[in-house]
Motif scaffolding. Structure first.
Motif, PDB file in Angstrom:
ATOM      1  N   GLU A  35       0.828  -1.205   0.000  1.00  0.00           N
ATOM      2  CA  GLU A  35       0.000   0.000   0.000  1.00  0.00           C
ATOM      3  C   GLU A  35       0.866   1.260   0.000  1.00  0.00           C
ATOM      4  OE1 GLU A  35      -2.736  -0.481   3.278  1.00  0.00           O
ATOM      5  OE2 GLU A  35      -3.553  -2.302   2.378  1.00  0.00           O
ATOM      6  N   ASN A  41      -7.185   5.698 -10.099  1.00  0.00           N
ATOM      7  CA  ASN A  41      -7.753   4.410 -10.505  1.00  0.00           C
ATOM      8  C   ASN A  41      -6.671   3.354 -10.696  1.00  0.00           C
ATOM      9  OD1 ASN A  41     -10.056   2.738 -11.360  1.00  0.00           O
ATOM     10  ND2 ASN A  41      -9.013   2.777 -13.340  1.00  0.00           N
ATOM     11  N   VAL A  93      -5.572   2.187  -7.307  1.00  0.00           N
ATOM     12  CA  VAL A  93      -6.601   1.335  -6.695  1.00  0.00           C
ATOM     13  C   VAL A  93      -6.569  -0.057  -7.314  1.00  0.00           C
ATOM     14  CG1 VAL A  93      -9.107   1.002  -6.495  1.00  0.00           C
ATOM     15  CG2 VAL A  93      -8.093   3.225  -5.945  1.00  0.00           C
ATOM     16  N   GLU A  94      -6.464  -0.124  -8.622  1.00  0.00           N
ATOM     17  CA  GLU A  94      -6.445  -1.431  -9.301  1.00  0.00           C
ATOM     18  C   GLU A  94      -5.212  -2.252  -8.916  1.00  0.00           C
ATOM     19  OE1 GLU A  94      -8.982  -2.835 -10.992  1.00  0.00           O
ATOM     20  OE2 GLU A  94     -10.062  -1.024 -10.397  1.00  0.00           O
ATOM     21  N   THR A 111      -3.656  -2.071  -6.104  1.00  0.00           N
ATOM     22  CA  THR A 111      -3.849  -2.509  -4.724  1.00  0.00           C
ATOM     23  C   THR A 111      -4.838  -3.663  -4.651  1.00  0.00           C
ATOM     24  OG1 THR A 111      -3.457  -0.227  -4.046  1.00  0.00           O
ATOM     25  CG2 THR A 111      -4.278  -1.718  -2.372  1.00  0.00           C
ATOM     26  N   LYS A 112      -5.861  -3.630  -5.484  1.00  0.00           N
ATOM     27  CA  LYS A 112      -6.811  -4.754  -5.525  1.00  0.00           C
ATOM     28  C   LYS A 112      -6.087  -6.038  -5.898  1.00  0.00           C
ATOM     29  CE  LYS A 112     -11.110  -2.356  -6.700  1.00  0.00           C
ATOM     30  NZ  LYS A 112     -12.097  -2.116  -7.784  1.00  0.00           N
ATOM     31  N   HIS A 116      -7.377  -1.376  -1.093  1.00  0.00           N
ATOM     32  CA  HIS A 116      -7.718  -0.450  -2.175  1.00  0.00           C
ATOM     33  C   HIS A 116      -8.589   0.709  -1.680  1.00  0.00           C
ATOM     34  CE1 HIS A 116     -11.189  -3.165  -2.147  1.00  0.00           C
ATOM     35  NE2 HIS A 116     -11.859  -2.191  -2.730  1.00  0.00           N
ATOM     36  N   LYS A 117      -9.418   0.458  -0.666  1.00  0.00           N
ATOM     37  CA  LYS A 117     -10.267   1.518  -0.115  1.00  0.00           C
ATOM     38  C   LYS A 117      -9.398   2.573   0.580  1.00  0.00           C
ATOM     39  CE  LYS A 117     -14.167  -1.579   0.570  1.00  0.00           C
ATOM     40  NZ  LYS A 117     -14.994  -2.287   1.568  1.00  0.00           N
ATOM     41  N   VAL A 176      -6.147   3.171  -0.061  1.00  0.00           N
ATOM     42  CA  VAL A 176      -5.374   3.854  -1.107  1.00  0.00           C
ATOM     43  C   VAL A 176      -6.247   4.902  -1.791  1.00  0.00           C
ATOM     44  CG1 VAL A 176      -4.291   3.516  -3.372  1.00  0.00           C
ATOM     45  CG2 VAL A 176      -3.720   1.996  -1.467  1.00  0.00           C
ATOM     46  N   ASN A 177      -7.471   4.544  -2.126  1.00  0.00           N
ATOM     47  CA  ASN A 177      -8.395   5.467  -2.770  1.00  0.00           C
ATOM     48  C   ASN A 177      -8.650   6.681  -1.879  1.00  0.00           C
ATOM     49  OD1 ASN A 177     -10.250   6.115  -4.966  1.00  0.00           O
ATOM     50  ND2 ASN A 177     -11.863   5.754  -3.472  1.00  0.00           N
TER      51      ASN A 177
END
Length: 145
Positions: A80, A104, A107-108, A110-111, A119-120, A122-123
């Motif tokens: 992260e 984006n 986030v991708e 991190t997913k 991802h939440k 990071v977003n």
């Protein structure tokens, strides 16, 4: 072009992780990645810029991120942290990359490589950081709605 950049970001994430964990020099990590990976499908210049940029500006990036996170940078998961630093670098230094794309892509990544809800986080962090460096772009996109 987008696919080549996406692949570059993926490799930079892996390289940053290695750099953090193994404490290898950036040059050594970069050389290993250039030799060990099929770079024909990667935007090599973007790979180099992101890797060198994040590692050379790590202190400034961490300072920019500190107000946007609820814990110490050292306490963040290494994946992260690497993704957030990459996203921050793009938001601050790559005005040619739309802020939504930078967020984006982070986030991708991190997913794919991070923890379950990473991802939440990071977003959230990059959403807080973006207005500090992309205010004009964000306001322009809001006025078009």
């Amino acid at each position: 072009m987008a696919d080549k950049r996406r692949r570059a970001r993926r490799l930079v994430l892996q390289a940053l992780y290695q750099w953090q964990i193994a404490s290898s020099s950036v040059s050594q990590v970069e050389a290993e990645f250039l030799v060990d990976n099929d770079m024909e499908k990667v935007d090599k210049e973007f790979f180099r810029e992101l890797l060198r940029g994040v590692t050379s500006q790590v202190k400034a990036l961490d300072e920019a991120l500190t107000p946007c996170i609820d814990r110490k940078v050292e306490d963040l998961d290494p994946i992260e942290l690497s993704v957030i630093r990459m996203g921050a670098y793009e938001l601050i230094n790559r005005i040619d990359v739309p802020y939504r794309v930078a967020i984006n892509e982070a986030v991708e990544l991190t997913k794919k490589f991070g923890g379950t809800d990473g991802h939440k986080f990071v977003n959230s962090v990059l959403d807080k950081l973006a207005p500090k460096f992309r205010e004009v772009e964000i306001n322009a996109s809001r006025s078009k709605r």
